[in-house]
Design a protein around this motif. Structure first.
Motif, mmCIF file in Angstrom:
data_model
loop_
_atom_site.group_PDB
_atom_site.id
_atom_site.type_symbol
_atom_site.label_atom_id
_atom_site.label_comp_id
_atom_site.label_asym_id
_atom_site.label_seq_id
_atom_site.Cartn_x
_atom_site.Cartn_y
_atom_site.Cartn_z
ATOM 1 N N UNK A 164 0.908 -1.578 0.509
ATOM 2 C CA UNK A 164 0.201 -0.749 -0.045
ATOM 3 C C UNK A 164 0.832 1.257 0.063
ATOM 4 N N UNK A 165 0.437 2.292 -0.985
ATOM 5 C CA UNK A 165 1.329 3.547 -1.092
ATOM 6 C C UNK A 165 0.074 4.813 0.241
ATOM 7 N N UNK A 166 1.530 4.843 1.026
ATOM 8 C CA UNK A 166 1.136 5.963 2.194
ATOM 9 C C UNK A 166 1.318 7.537 2.277
ATOM 10 N N UNK A 167 2.117 7.938 1.340
ATOM 11 C CA UNK A 167 2.756 8.630 1.293
ATOM 12 C C UNK A 167 2.585 9.549 -0.166
ATOM 13 N N UNK A 168 2.391 10.746 -0.088
ATOM 14 C CA UNK A 168 2.518 11.804 -1.867
ATOM 15 C C UNK A 168 3.668 11.496 -2.181
ATOM 16 N N UNK A 169 4.417 11.760 -1.544
ATOM 17 C CA UNK A 169 6.076 11.780 -1.868
ATOM 18 C C UNK A 169 6.857 10.403 -3.762
ATOM 19 N N UNK A 170 5.371 9.369 -3.196
ATOM 20 C CA UNK A 170 6.106 8.465 -3.812
ATOM 21 C C UNK A 170 5.555 8.826 -5.034
ATOM 22 N N UNK A 171 6.586 7.992 -5.904
ATOM 23 C CA UNK A 171 6.935 8.981 -7.714
ATOM 24 C C UNK A 171 5.994 7.776 -8.510
ATOM 25 N N UNK A 172 5.050 6.836 -7.740
ATOM 26 C CA UNK A 172 3.714 6.824 -8.282
ATOM 27 C C UNK A 172 2.979 7.954 -7.726
ATOM 28 N N UNK A 173 2.525 8.565 -7.183
ATOM 29 C CA UNK A 173 1.273 9.582 -6.840
ATOM 30 C C UNK A 173 2.029 10.768 -7.578
ATOM 31 N N UNK B 11 -4.417 0.065 -12.055
ATOM 32 C CA UNK B 11 -5.262 0.681 -12.111
ATOM 33 C C UNK B 11 -5.320 1.442 -9.916
ATOM 34 N N UNK B 12 -5.592 2.043 -9.399
ATOM 35 C CA UNK B 12 -5.250 2.518 -8.539
ATOM 36 C C UNK B 12 -6.941 2.657 -7.484
ATOM 37 N N UNK B 13 -6.041 2.413 -6.390
ATOM 38 C CA UNK B 13 -7.734 2.340 -5.587
ATOM 39 C C UNK B 13 -7.256 2.274 -4.303
ATOM 40 N N UNK B 14 -8.340 3.620 -4.040
ATOM 41 C CA UNK B 14 -8.337 3.815 -2.070
ATOM 42 C C UNK B 14 -8.587 2.409 -1.627
ATOM 43 N N UNK C 48 -2.331 -1.038 -7.606
ATOM 44 C CA UNK C 48 -1.693 -0.553 -6.785
ATOM 45 C C UNK C 48 -2.927 0.086 -5.565
ATOM 46 N N UNK C 49 -2.959 -0.406 -4.375
ATOM 47 C CA UNK C 49 -3.804 0.190 -3.418
ATOM 48 C C UNK C 49 -2.650 1.875 -2.821
ATOM 49 N N UNK C 50 -3.851 2.660 -2.503
ATOM 50 C CA UNK C 50 -3.221 3.825 -2.079
ATOM 51 C C UNK C 50 -4.153 4.524 -0.600
ATOM 52 N N UNK C 51 -3.939 4.689 0.384
ATOM 53 C CA UNK C 51 -4.426 5.162 1.225
ATOM 54 C C UNK C 51 -4.783 6.197 0.817
ATOM 55 N N UNK C 52 -6.300 6.113 2.170
ATOM 56 C CA UNK C 52 -7.809 7.222 0.983
ATOM 57 C C UNK C 52 -6.801 9.391 0.977
ATOM 58 N N UNK C 53 -6.126 9.518 1.673
ATOM 59 C CA UNK C 53 -5.403 10.859 1.543
ATOM 60 C C UNK C 53 -5.353 11.212 0.495
ATOM 61 N N UNK C 54 -4.110 9.538 0.363
ATOM 62 C CA UNK C 54 -2.715 9.830 -0.401
ATOM 63 C C UNK C 54 -3.178 9.484 -2.067
ATOM 64 N N UNK C 55 -4.402 8.719 -2.033
ATOM 65 C CA UNK C 55 -5.451 8.864 -2.829
ATOM 66 C C UNK C 55 -6.098 10.327 -3.842
ATOM 67 N N UNK C 56 -6.635 10.973 -2.785
ATOM 68 C CA UNK C 56 -7.130 12.090 -3.636
ATOM 69 C C UNK C 56 -6.052 12.953 -3.423
ATOM 70 N N UNK C 57 -4.992 12.961 -3.068
ATOM 71 C CA UNK C 57 -4.149 13.780 -3.957
ATOM 72 C C UNK C 57 -3.184 13.799 -5.286
ATOM 73 N N UNK C 58 -4.170 12.142 -5.492
ATOM 74 C CA UNK C 58 -3.482 12.650 -6.551
ATOM 75 C C UNK C 58 -4.344 12.738 -7.592
ATOM 76 N N UNK C 59 -5.577 12.505 -7.315
ATOM 77 C CA UNK C 59 -7.054 12.290 -8.109
ATOM 78 C C UNK C 59 -7.211 14.070 -8.464
#
Length: 256
Positions: free
Chosen positions: A1-10, A48-51, A69-80
């Motif tokens: 799970x991706x938990x940081x908005x600094x992640x390269x994918x995000x 596919x990226x899911x919250x 790829x699963x993203x923590x909800x706040x991280x997912x919101x930042x990517x959208x």
């Protein structure tokens, strides 16, 4: 799970939403929301990226075996791009059409858009074009990027099904359309006839111009016929997407 908005994918997702050049370099575009995900052709989905919350609600079956790829909800919101994301974001392979792909059918109906700038207008035209049975949309290179996230949302899935083509000079393709028996109609304030006084049962192409300035003089002069949509009140013209819709559905009515 991706938990940081600094992640390269995000960071890449954020940049893909903002930059047409990067989308073109990676040959992808982004779609958000359950409807757009479920309608996307499976073979074109890159990732596919899911919250986290949607994944916990829907489970593995929702992603249909795609790379996910699963993203923590706040991280997912930042990517959208949307303010209230639905929990699913897809990276989809871009489409590449040729003029021949838009001219496969007998008596095709085409929309030719010059320097259209509003992504919502373009998306609405694509959506309406599918509903009206249009065979393809041709755009000047100076028009808004069809893969702009706002355009994608406005298409409501038609981006997957409506052939389109960007060209450097619209004037250069008109002789080929004429050779194929396709008559070109410029939507123009000085049109000789009202739009519903013409016969659109043969090959037809409508020229729609920029939202503020209309068609350029050069392209207008290349059209076979100038047509107008009559106005009441003090209005000079309609919104580009509305005008295009009126014309498309007049063809639909005549051919029905």
């Amino acid at each position: 799970m991706i938990t940081s908005t600094s992640n390269p994918q995000v960071k890449n997702l954020q940049q893909l939403g903002r930059k047409a050049k990067l989308r073109n370099e990676q040959d992808v575009f982004l779609v958000e929301g359950t409807k757009m995900y479920l309608e996307a052709p499976a073979e074109r989905i890159r990732k596919v990226y899911l919250s986290q919350s949607l994944y916990e609600e829907k489970g593995e079956s929702f992603v249909k075996g795609h790379d996910v790829e699963i993203l923590e909800d706040r991280v997912f919101a930042a990517a959208c791009d949307t303010k209230t994301p639905q929990g699913v974001l897809c990276m989809v392979q871009q489409y590449h059409y040729r003029l021949e792909d838009l001219l496969k059918k007998k008596n095709p109906l085409l929309m030719i858009l010059e320097n259209l700038q509003d992504p919502g207008n373009l998306g609405t035209i694509l959506r309406t074009a599918e509903g009206a049975g249009v065979d393809g949309v041709i755009l000047s290179r100076t028009s808004v990027d069809i893969y702009n996230p706002k355009t994608i949302r406005a298409t409501m899935g038609s981006i997957y099904r409506m052939p389109f083509l960007y060209v450097d000079q619209l004037e250069e393709i008109l002789p080929e359309l004429k050779r194929r028996g396709i008559r070109t109609y410029a939507a123009h304030l000085q049109g000789k006839n009202c739009y519903d006084e013409e016969n659109y049962k043969e090959g037809t192409a409508f020229l729609i111009g920029n939202e503020g300035n209309g068609l350029t003089e050069g392209l207008s002069n290349c059209a076979d016929v100038w047509i107008r949509i009559p106005m009441h009140g003090k209005l000079e013209s309609l919104n580009a997407a509305v005008a295009a819709s009126v014309l498309m559905y007049e063809v639909c009515r005549q051919r029905r």
